[in-house]
Design a protein around this motif. Structure first.
Motif, PDB file in Angstrom:
ATOM      1  N   GLY A 140       0.822  -1.211   0.000  1.00 53.60           N
ATOM      2  CA  GLY A 140       0.000   0.000   0.000  1.00 53.60           C
ATOM      3  C   GLY A 140       0.852   1.254   0.000  1.00 53.60           C
ATOM      4  O   GLY A 140       0.587   2.213  -0.737  1.00 53.60           O
ATOM      5  N   ALA A 141       1.908   1.260   0.832  1.00 49.47           N
ATOM      6  CA  ALA A 141       2.814   2.415   0.875  1.00 49.47           C
ATOM      7  C   ALA A 141       3.571   2.561  -0.444  1.00 49.47           C
ATOM      8  O   ALA A 141       3.851   3.683  -0.883  1.00 49.47           O
ATOM      9  CB  ALA A 141       3.793   2.265   2.038  1.00 49.47           C
ATOM     10  N   LEU A 142       3.889   1.438  -1.071  1.00 48.14           N
ATOM     11  CA  LEU A 142       4.577   1.479  -2.358  1.00 48.14           C
ATOM     12  C   LEU A 142       3.705   2.174  -3.402  1.00 48.14           C
ATOM     13  O   LEU A 142       4.162   3.071  -4.111  1.00 48.14           O
ATOM     14  CB  LEU A 142       4.916   0.058  -2.792  1.00 48.14           C
ATOM     15  N   TYR A 143       2.422   1.799  -3.471  1.00 46.89           N
ATOM     16  CA  TYR A 143       1.504   2.452  -4.413  1.00 46.89           C
ATOM     17  C   TYR A 143       1.275   3.920  -4.047  1.00 46.89           C
ATOM     18  O   TYR A 143       1.132   4.764  -4.932  1.00 46.89           O
ATOM     19  CB  TYR A 143       0.175   1.704  -4.511  1.00 46.89           C
ATOM     20  N   ASP A 144       1.247   4.249  -2.744  1.00 41.62           N
ATOM     21  CA  ASP A 144       1.135   5.651  -2.332  1.00 41.62           C
ATOM     22  C   ASP A 144       2.346   6.448  -2.819  1.00 41.62           C
ATOM     23  O   ASP A 144       2.214   7.585  -3.272  1.00 41.62           O
ATOM     24  CB  ASP A 144       1.026   5.769  -0.803  1.00 41.62           C
ATOM     25  N   GLY A 145       3.530   5.833  -2.742  1.00 44.23           N
ATOM     26  CA  GLY A 145       4.745   6.481  -3.235  1.00 44.23           C
ATOM     27  C   GLY A 145       4.698   6.679  -4.739  1.00 44.23           C
ATOM     28  O   GLY A 145       5.104   7.728  -5.248  1.00 44.23           O
ATOM     29  N   GLY A 156      -6.804  -2.015 -12.415  1.00 46.28           N
ATOM     30  CA  GLY A 156      -6.260  -3.038 -13.298  1.00 46.28           C
ATOM     31  C   GLY A 156      -4.742  -3.113 -13.298  1.00 46.28           C
ATOM     32  O   GLY A 156      -4.164  -4.089 -13.743  1.00 46.28           O
ATOM     33  N   TYR A 157      -4.092  -2.075 -12.784  1.00 50.65           N
ATOM     34  CA  TYR A 157      -2.632  -2.032 -12.762  1.00 50.65           C
ATOM     35  C   TYR A 157      -2.067  -2.095 -11.346  1.00 50.65           C
ATOM     36  O   TYR A 157      -0.877  -1.909 -11.154  1.00 50.65           O
ATOM     37  CB  TYR A 157      -2.119  -0.786 -13.498  1.00 50.65           C
ATOM     38  N   ARG A 158      -2.908  -2.365 -10.372  1.00 52.08           N
ATOM     39  CA  ARG A 158      -2.442  -2.576  -9.002  1.00 52.08           C
ATOM     40  C   ARG A 158      -2.346  -4.080  -8.777  1.00 52.08           C
ATOM     41  O   ARG A 158      -3.175  -4.672  -8.093  1.00 52.08           O
ATOM     42  CB  ARG A 158      -3.381  -1.906  -7.999  1.00 52.08           C
ATOM     43  N   ALA A 163       5.520  -7.955  -1.680  1.00 49.18           N
ATOM     44  CA  ALA A 163       6.810  -7.536  -2.233  1.00 49.18           C
ATOM     45  C   ALA A 163       7.866  -7.661  -1.140  1.00 49.18           C
ATOM     46  O   ALA A 163       7.581  -7.462   0.045  1.00 49.18           O
ATOM     47  CB  ALA A 163       6.737  -6.104  -2.753  1.00 49.18           C
ATOM     48  N   TRP A 164       9.078  -8.022  -1.561  1.00 51.04           N
ATOM     49  CA  TRP A 164      10.217  -8.151  -0.665  1.00 51.04           C
ATOM     50  C   TRP A 164      11.389  -7.431  -1.325  1.00 51.04           C
ATOM     51  O   TRP A 164      11.512  -7.422  -2.537  1.00 51.04           O
ATOM     52  CB  TRP A 164      10.582  -9.618  -0.452  1.00 51.04           C
ATOM     53  N   GLY A 165      12.232  -6.830  -0.521  1.00 49.17           N
ATOM     54  CA  GLY A 165      13.375  -6.125  -1.089  1.00 49.17           C
ATOM     55  C   GLY A 165      14.607  -6.285  -0.243  1.00 49.17           C
ATOM     56  O   GLY A 165      14.523  -6.440   0.975  1.00 49.17           O
ATOM     57  N   GLY A 166      15.735  -6.259  -0.881  1.00 50.33           N
ATOM     58  CA  GLY A 166      17.026  -6.312  -0.219  1.00 50.33           C
ATOM     59  C   GLY A 166      17.895  -5.180  -0.730  1.00 50.33           C
ATOM     60  O   GLY A 166      17.424  -4.271  -1.403  1.00 50.33           O
ATOM     61  N   ALA A 172       8.498  -9.913  -6.072  1.00 51.59           N
ATOM     62  CA  ALA A 172       7.096  -9.569  -5.842  1.00 51.59           C
ATOM     63  C   ALA A 172       6.199 -10.712  -6.289  1.00 51.59           C
ATOM     64  O   ALA A 172       6.556 -11.475  -7.193  1.00 51.59           O
ATOM     65  CB  ALA A 172       6.727  -8.296  -6.585  1.00 51.59           C
ATOM     66  N   ARG A 173       5.056 -10.816  -5.665  1.00 52.33           N
ATOM     67  CA  ARG A 173       4.009 -11.740  -6.091  1.00 52.33           C
ATOM     68  C   ARG A 173       2.918 -10.885  -6.701  1.00 52.33           C
ATOM     69  O   ARG A 173       2.460  -9.921  -6.099  1.00 52.33           O
ATOM     70  CB  ARG A 173       3.452 -12.532  -4.909  1.00 52.33           C
TER      71      ARG A 173
END
Length: 185
Positions: A140-145, A156-158, A163-166, A172-173
Motif C-alpha cells: 500500500g505504501a509502495l503504491y502511495d509512493g 487493473g494495474y495494481r 513484495a520483498w526487497g534487499g 514480488a508476487r
C-alpha cells in the motif's frame, strides 16, 4: 457475431503488408479496445501505453518469437482521437510506432527491439530462499509512493500482492489476472 472466430487482438486489429514489401505490420486504432485495456495506466495525469504493452504488441505481431535488445524510446500517450499505433516487423526486428493521421511515413517510434525464433522455455523458480534475507515491503505504501510521483495506477494495474526487497534485489508476487482480454504478456 461469429462465435467460431477469435476476436482480433486488442493491440493488432489489422495486419497489412508494409509499403517497402518486406516483413509485415499490425495496426490498431488507439481508441476502442486498445484504450480500454490501458485506460488505468496513468502517468502524470495522462493515459500512457505501458511497457508490457509494447512487448505484447510485438508478441502478437511476431508470434512465437523471443524478444531481446528491447529499447523503450519515448512514452506513448493514447489519448488523441484518431491516433494509430502499429508494430512493424522486418529483418528480425520490430518497431512500435504511432501517428495521428494514419500515414506512417514520419511516425514516432516508441519501442524497438530484435527477435529470434524459439526462445527459452519457462522454468519454475523456488522463491522461498530469495525472500529469506529480504525485508517485507508495504505494498500500500509502495503504491502511495508511486502516486506521489505521478504514477496513478488504476485497479487493473495494481497487481502487487506481496513484495520483498534487499540491498540489491527485489521480488514480488502479482495478482493473477481474471481475464487476459486476448493478451499473454
Amino acid at each position: 457475431a461469429f462465435p467460431w472466430r477469435d476476436p482480433p487482438h486488442p493491440f493488432a486489429h489489422r495486419s497489412l503488408p508494409p509499403s517497402d514489401g518486406t516483413g509485415f505490420v499490425n495496426r490498431s486504432l488507439a481508441s476502442g479496445a486498445l484504450h480500454a485495456l490501458v485506460a488505468n495506466h496513468i502517468v502524470q495525469g495522462r493515459v500512457i501505453f505501458p511497457g508490457a504493452g509494447y512487448l505484447e504488441m510485438a508478441r502478437a505481431a511476431a508470434g512465437a518469437m523471443a524478444l531481446h535488445d528491447v529499447y523503450f524510446l519515448l512514452p506513448l500517450a493514447v489519448e488523441a482521437l484518431g491516433l494509430m499505433v502499429e508494430c512493424a516487423i522486418s529483418d528480425g526486428r520490430f518497431e512500435v510506432r504511432s501517428r495521428d493521421d494514419g500515414a506512417f511515413t514520419d511516425a514516432t517510434v516508441h519501442c524497438s527491439g530484435a527477435m529470434t525464433a524459439g526462445g527459452k522455455a519457462w522454468r519454475r523458480v523456488d522463491h522461498a530462499p530469495m525472500r529469506a534475507p529480504s525485508r517485507v515491503v508495504d505494498v500500500g505504501a509502495l503504491y502511495d509512493g508511486f502516486d506521489a510521483i505521478g504514477l496513478q495506477y488504476g485497479p487493473g494495474y495494481r497487481t502487487l500482492i506481496n513484495a520483498w526487497g534487499g540491498a540489491s534485489d527485489a521480488l514480488a508476487r502479482l495478482r493473477v489476472r481474471s481475464t487476459h482480454e486476448g493478451t499473454q504478456v
